[in-house]
Write a protein that holds these residues in place. Sequence first.
Motif: not given
Length: 344
Positions: A173-190
């Motif tokens: 998911m990080s490679h697909t979006t260009g976003t580190p996983f912790p930030r991606l989880l925070a931005d889209r879920v948390l």
Amino acid sequence: MRTAPGGPALADRLADALTRIDAPDAVLAVTRQGHRTVVTGGSALAPPTPRRELRYELGSLSKTFTVLLLADLAVNGVLSLDDPLTARLPRLPLRHPRSGRITLRHLATHTSGLPRIPTDLLAGALVRPYDNGYAGYDTGRLLDTFARTRPRHRPGTRWHYSNFGLALLGPAMSHTTGTPFPRLLADRVLTPLGLTGTTLAPGATGTDAVGHRTNGTTPVRSADMGAFAAAGAVRATPDDLLGYVEAHLHPEGSPLAAALREVRVPLLRRGWRHRNTHTLTWYQHPAARGPLLFHVGATFGQQAFVGYHPASGTGLVALATRRGRHCGMVTTAYELLYRLAGED
């Protein structure tokens, strides 16, 4: 013991259930038709920060957050659940043809054929059970190991629980979006779910629950999951987990409504006579008036349980610091939720 609004009868039941959990610190929390009831206790002296306000390590329960993120990316067209994993990673020199057939859905549902953990972690875990081999395992090593690993069976044909497989969803998911996983989880879920007490990293001293070894006194260091963050690094407060389960019980109006509904859909059956049902991320068991969905998790010193019963609007959160492998929390929590599911 501390209770929150939700009725004295339920609070008494939770307090009674708490006596069956052998743990230094324990929390039982129920959300039922819009009302919350929380009871805390344990065999240890109460910590300076109230048990209800601490963040607990969720272990494999973290996988439900990761797969909810995956579902959100899928419903918004960023990727497809049936994309090959290799299409969502940097180019890798795969040694085995089966590896190229693994999809993101296979990883989420534990049907990829990958082992539970990489073989290079297994020996150390057996010899030094309290050493955390995940901590020094970075993403490069995870991908290199995947490229060398032969799936045990053809992807999509058998269920085999795999931390290894779920971990790979993080870099995919990080490679697909260009976003580190912790930030991606925070931005889209948390953040969309308002989970301000949930994170993938340890907090300041005194804000996180502390687990113990079997003697009940030797503390266990905070679990650093390295490249396995997607499989087990989330830590959260009891109140955040109540909010999390309420989002699953009542997805309407949530910014993640479509993804929350997606992860509740039954997808596969396994076990003797195919009695065990799984959604994209939850275990599903039959109960009164409709299915009961749940997941559990554990780290070296803590345990976690979240389950919910949509038909009755009931969700249950159980958390504990533990001394040894068995503290009775998961069985106690599951049985309590099952009984509540059958009541009006």
